[in-house]
Design an enzyme around this catalytic site. Structure first.
Site, PDB file in Angstrom:
ATOM      1  N   HIS A 381       0.804  -1.236   0.000  1.00  7.60           N
ATOM      2  CA  HIS A 381       0.000   0.000   0.000  1.00  7.60           C
ATOM      3  C   HIS A 381       0.828   1.272   0.000  1.00  7.60           C
ATOM      4  O   HIS A 381       0.278   2.342   0.255  1.00  7.60           O
ATOM      5  CB  HIS A 381      -0.917   0.028   1.228  1.00  7.60           C
ATOM      6  CG  HIS A 381      -2.079  -0.902   1.139  1.00  7.60           C
ATOM      7  ND1 HIS A 381      -3.259  -0.558   0.520  1.00  7.60           N
ATOM      8  CD2 HIS A 381      -2.244  -2.165   1.574  1.00  7.60           C
ATOM      9  CE1 HIS A 381      -4.106  -1.568   0.600  1.00  7.60           C
ATOM     10  NE2 HIS A 381      -3.501  -2.564   1.235  1.00  7.60           N
ATOM     11  N   LYS A 572      -9.290  13.772   4.358  1.00  6.36           N
ATOM     12  CA  LYS A 572      -8.418  12.594   4.355  1.00  6.36           C
ATOM     13  C   LYS A 572      -7.434  12.769   5.493  1.00  6.36           C
ATOM     14  O   LYS A 572      -7.414  13.827   6.136  1.00  6.36           O
ATOM     15  CB  LYS A 572      -7.671  12.467   3.027  1.00  6.36           C
ATOM     16  CG  LYS A 572      -6.970  13.766   2.578  1.00  6.36           C
ATOM     17  CD  LYS A 572      -6.259  13.601   1.249  1.00  6.36           C
ATOM     18  CE  LYS A 572      -7.178  13.619   0.060  1.00  6.36           C
ATOM     19  NZ  LYS A 572      -7.179  12.439  -0.735  1.00  6.36           N
ATOM     20  N   ARG A 573      -6.621  11.738   5.792  1.00  3.51           N
ATOM     21  CA  ARG A 573      -5.611  11.919   6.818  1.00  3.51           C
ATOM     22  C   ARG A 573      -4.734  13.126   6.484  1.00  3.51           C
ATOM     23  O   ARG A 573      -4.494  13.419   5.311  1.00  3.51           O
ATOM     24  CB  ARG A 573      -4.743  10.662   6.937  1.00  3.51           C
ATOM     25  CG  ARG A 573      -5.437   9.531   7.645  1.00  3.51           C
ATOM     26  CD  ARG A 573      -5.888   9.893   9.038  1.00  3.51           C
ATOM     27  NE  ARG A 573      -4.757   9.994   9.931  1.00  3.51           N
ATOM     28  CZ  ARG A 573      -4.370   9.027  10.762  1.00  3.51           C
ATOM     29  NH1 ARG A 573      -5.057   7.897  10.826  1.00  3.51           N
ATOM     30  NH2 ARG A 573      -3.334   9.192  11.551  1.00  3.51           N
ATOM     31  N   LYS A 578       0.133  14.352   1.198  1.00  2.00           N
ATOM     32  CA  LYS A 578      -1.209  14.606   0.656  1.00  2.00           C
ATOM     33  C   LYS A 578      -1.424  16.096   0.369  1.00  2.00           C
ATOM     34  O   LYS A 578      -2.361  16.486  -0.289  1.00  2.00           O
ATOM     35  CB  LYS A 578      -2.276  14.079   1.615  1.00  2.00           C
ATOM     36  CG  LYS A 578      -2.255  12.549   1.751  1.00  2.00           C
ATOM     37  CD  LYS A 578      -3.316  12.075   2.718  1.00  2.00           C
ATOM     38  CE  LYS A 578      -3.253  10.583   3.001  1.00  2.00           C
ATOM     39  NZ  LYS A 578      -3.844   9.750   1.949  1.00  2.00           N
ATOM     40  N   THR A 680      -8.772   6.365  -2.409  1.00  2.27           N
ATOM     41  CA  THR A 680     -10.113   5.877  -2.730  1.00  2.27           C
ATOM     42  C   THR A 680     -11.135   6.980  -2.486  1.00  2.27           C
ATOM     43  O   THR A 680     -12.237   6.929  -3.016  1.00  2.27           O
ATOM     44  CB  THR A 680     -10.495   4.635  -1.884  1.00  2.27           C
ATOM     45  OG1 THR A 680     -10.168   4.912  -0.522  1.00  2.27           O
ATOM     46  CG2 THR A 680      -9.760   3.400  -2.358  1.00  2.27           C
TER      47      THR A 680
END
Ligand code: IMP
Length: 836
Positions: A381, A572-573, A578, A680
């Site tokens: 992942h 998101k985290r 990110k 996702t």
């Protein structure tokens, strides 16, 4: 009153004859549901139905659902036995389930009857659903993927089980105090959960520590005994997972740690009652709490013990079940059992299965190894080498001495094979070895997982390509056939049908309901994109969702937001890769522009953030503080007349995502290319009619291929360009600021304390990372392109008809991203189980 159950199983575990059972015991019509709720109110909860509140009614409805599901589960399990099906075990340290009530009502097809039953009792279904605590047994994408997989596995009728840990404390609860993240424990089980079955059988011992004594058996073979261990018991809790309207119900088996009955008899026999109880408590801490860092290693002993605890219990359960149907030995094990490892977290299963086969079942090394490799498959992942899991040899050898011995032997044989293919290539051996030379010496769990599995998959096409070309390049050359791609997906049941019922209904009116189990059917919506009446109704649905979210934001944050503004969302985290910080820089830029030119041509925006930072990740926490500080300044600046608002929603969870995503216009998927394995969230937004602004990273690339480049906003470097920039630094952040006054203004406002009045230097660590020419996430290098891309977004949003057309086309072209497709690929290509 309930009738007494007459028959439990046609072939009971005890083998004794059992009486026969009615066709369907628990009925699902409105009256039966209502009766059952009342029954549970009284008999399970001891409540007077006339004086029960919504929490009691929620619990009773959940028990009613569980009754209906368990009946289907029993018959599903019997079919597995009767047909001697190959079983799949999905091992995951995380299952981010969220709430179960809505999902089970939808999948069992009884939402309408249940609503009527609830109304008949004087309650409203949405109020009842809001009583449920999220089961936050995961950090983010990896755990939610496992939960979506379970839904698809059940829907596709695959004989499978999820195995994991029943954490008493899920991911922490996030509060914002003075704009800072503050963590408090998520004690989701404090009132119990109606969804699980705590089982007293089978309960398995799990051993730790001790030492290994070797001896030669009668045939002169080396055998090992693991002795002087400290034991903990693993008790199963089953959570049932219903397929979509197909009577198929599977289970997640989550283990909870219990002190063994004869635990520390020594203390007791010495009369030291307090010490005995203390060590009982400490042995039960194994399943207490989920580790909160994602993509990061704690390196802690308890985490290793969690991993082994659940793997050891699971494999005992797997072998117990295997032996029931296969009395002739282990020759056919891998024809009967497939085990998927969700990341390396459960990869200690490889030496554990070896240990069981060698030391308990008496197989030879070659026989045991052949079974292992054929049974295991590993999903990677991450592309970030620093996020690959490693344990020091010291720690692993102390906690699991026999396993370390086995790992060394696996490595010895593996390196021998590599050396045969590449004689004299010492460097290659060093790079591929399962043991990383120290100090300190480490066990590389990803290498162990690759060597011990027959399949290694990435989770998006780009990710798999980069695994082969970069991270695991040598392994790919050595085992070319092992590597494959399985692009992630999401379940359309939760992420459209349940989360966005009005959009689902509108879609259903035009193309029927087959899309729920065959998402490619959404293509039939494409012509509707050109129908003005359909677009108007689409806009009405989106607006209603936005109004609902605005009400939620008002309740939660006491902030009014305008449903007619663009809802620009990044949830998101919180992680540097990110790039929430990139988004924040754009917000500042937009603020400056509105101040400069009054904001003509600029659509009103509400920029919504949400997500948790790992408690020890101070830089991510500072990014949260920056966003909340920007919000404070902008939301209170009268000069911009509310044309820009910034919200940070506290405590992002699955159930909050279900409120936010259907209301989004713009989905921010802006990680540095080559860092996000798949993502996702990107799929969830697009399936709910948000347009994506994103980089060519993870599954964004495949989303672009599906929706067409005119229907997505792509900016920034490719993964190859990003890698080149890291190595060559063609432009420094300083040069970028010197060449672009607007960008310079943005950075300057962080430097001069504009967003941190009274503490000018508060955000200097972020400025320093932005201005560092070695910034691994390359924010300033992508900022110009991001801002330009946001201009295109702005222009598109100012044309609502065109925007809506694009949104409809996005939804119509999302067929690929169903986990039904993903799971079908896993099943047929990795597990060897054809799907009907
Ligand atoms: P397990 O597979 O032993 O964990 O049992 C799960 C469920 O499968 C049981 O509760 C039974 O409903 C069913 N089951 C277990 N063993 C058998 C069997 O030998 N034949 C048929 N059904 C079984």
């Amino acid at each position: 009153m309930k009738k007494k159950l007459q028959k439990v199983e046609s072939q009971s575990d005890s083998g004794k004859d059992a009486p026969s059972c009615p066709e369907v015991f628990f009925k699902t019509n409105t009256e039966a549901i209502k009766d059952n709720i009342i029954h549970h109110l009284m008999s399970f909860q001891g409540r007077d139905p006339e004086r029960s509140g919504p929490t009691d009614v929620y619990k009773s409805l959940a028990y009613t659902m569980r009754d209906i599901m368990v009946e289907k589960w029993i018959s599903t399990q019997k079919t597995f036995y009767a047909k001697k099906k190959k079983r799949v075990y999905y091992l995951s340290l995380e299952f981010l389930i969220g709430r179960s009530l809505g999902n089970s009502l939808v999948n069992l097809g009884i939402m309408e009857d249940a609503k009527k039953a609830i109304e008949g009792l004087g309650f409203d279904m949405s109020e009842i659903r809001d009583q449920e605590e999220d089961a936050g047994l995961g950090n983010g994408g990896l755990g939610r993927l496992a939960a979506c997989f379970m839904d698809s596995i059940a829907t596709l009728k695959i004989p499978a089980y999820g195995y994991g840990i029943r954490y008493e404390y899920g991911l922490f609860y996030q509060q914002l105090i003075d704009g800072y993240q503050v963590e408090t424990p998520d004690n989701w089980l404090r009132y119990g959960t109606p969804w699980e079955f705590e089982r007293r059988v089978p309960v398995f011992p799990v051993r730790f520590y001790g030492n290994v004594t070797g001896y030669l058996d009668d045939n002169g073979r080396y055998r090992a005994k693991w002795v002087n261990t400290t034991d903990v018991m693993a008790m199963p809790c089953d959570i049932l997972v219903p397929g979509y309207r197909n009577d198929h119900v599977i289970n997640m088996r989550l283990w909870t740690a219990r002190a063994s009955r004869d635990f520390d008899l020594g203390f007791f026999s010495q009369g030291d009652y307090i010490s005995a109880v203390q060590s009982k408590v400490s042995s039960e801490t194994i399943s207490k709490v989920l580790y909160p860092p994602d993509h990061n290693l704690a390196g802690q002993e308890l985490r290793l013990k969690q991993q082994y605890f659940f793997v050891a219990a699971t494999l005992q359960d797997v072998i117990r079940r295997f032996k029931k149907n296969n009395r002739e030995g282990f020759g056919k094990f891998s024809d009967a059992v497939a085990i998927q490892l969700n990341d390396t977290h459960p990869s200690i299963a490889i030496p554990e299965l070896m240990r069981m086969l060698l030391d308990i079942e008496g197989l030879t090394w070659e026989e045991a190894w052949d079974i292992c490799v054929k049974t295991f498959a590993y999903t990677n992942h991450t592309l970030m080498s620093e996020a690959l899991e490693k344990w020091t040899v010291d720690l692993l050898g102390r906690v699991l001495p026999r396993h370390l011995e086995i790992i060394y032997e696996i490595n010895r044989r593996f390196l021998e094979a590599v050396a045969q293919s590449y004689p004299g290539d010492i460097n290659r051996l060093r790079n591929m070895s399962i043991i990383e030379e120290g100090p300190p010496k480490m066990v590389r769990m990803a290498h162990l997982a690759i060597v011990g599995s027959h399949s290694v998959n990435g989770v998006a096409a780009l990710h798999t390509r980069l695994l082969k070309d970069r991270l695991f390049h040598d392994f790919h050359r050595f085992y070319p056939g092992k590597f494959n791609n399985k692009t992630n997906g999401i379940t359309p049941r939760r992420w459209l049908l349940q989360a966005n019922p009005e959009l689902a209904a509108l879609i259903g009116e035009h193309i029927g309901d087959d899309w729920v189990t065959d998402l490619a059917q959404l293509r039939r919506l494409e012509p509707c994109a050109d129908d003005p009446e359909f677009r108007r109704r689409w806009q009405d649905v989106k607006r209603a969702n936005k109004v609902r979210l605005a009400e939620y934001v008002k309740d939660l944050c006491s902030l009014a937001i305008d449903p007619d503004s663009m809802f620009d969302v990044q949830v998101k985290r919180i992680h540097e890769y990110k790039r929430q910080l990139l988004n924040a820089l754009h917000v500042i830029h937009l603020y400056h522009r509105i101040l400069r030119n009054g904001g003509e041509e600029i659509a009103s925006r509400t920029v919504i953030f949400g997500g948790k930072a790992a408690p020890s990740y101070w830089r991510a926490k500072l990014i949260i503080k920056l966003i909340t500080s920007i919000a404070d300044v902008i939301n209170n600046d009268p000069r911009i007349f509310g044309r820009l608002k910034v919200v940070f929603l506290p405590n992002y969870t699955v159930s909050q995502a279900e409120k936010i995503i259907p209301a989004a216009d713009l989905s921010e998927q802006i990680s540095t290319a080559g860092t996000e394995a798949s993502g996702t969230g990107n799929m969830k937004f697009a399936l709910n009619g948000a347009l994506t602004i994103g980089t060519l990273d993870g599954a964004n690339i495949e989303i672009r291929e599906e929706v067409g480049e005119d229907n997505i906003f792509i900016f920034g470097m490719t993964a190859e360009e990003a890698e080149y920039e890291r190595l060559n630094i063609s432009r420094t952040p300083l040069q970028i600021c010197q060449a672009n006054a607007e960008i310079n203004d943005v950075i300057e406002s962080l430097r001069n304390g504009c967003f941190s009045p009274g503490n000018r230097d508060l955000f200097m660590p972020l400025v320093e990372s932005l201005m560092n020419k070695y910034d691994p996430y390359l924010l300033l290098l992508d900022l110009e392109s991001y801002i330009q891309c946001q201009h295109r977004v702005n222009a598109a949003f100012l044309d609502p008809e065109e925007w809506t057309r694009m949104a409809i086309l996005n939804v119509a072209r999302m067929g690929k991203f169903s986990t039904d497709r993903t799971i079908r690929e896993y099943s047929e290509e990795i597990w060897g189980i054809p799907v009907a």
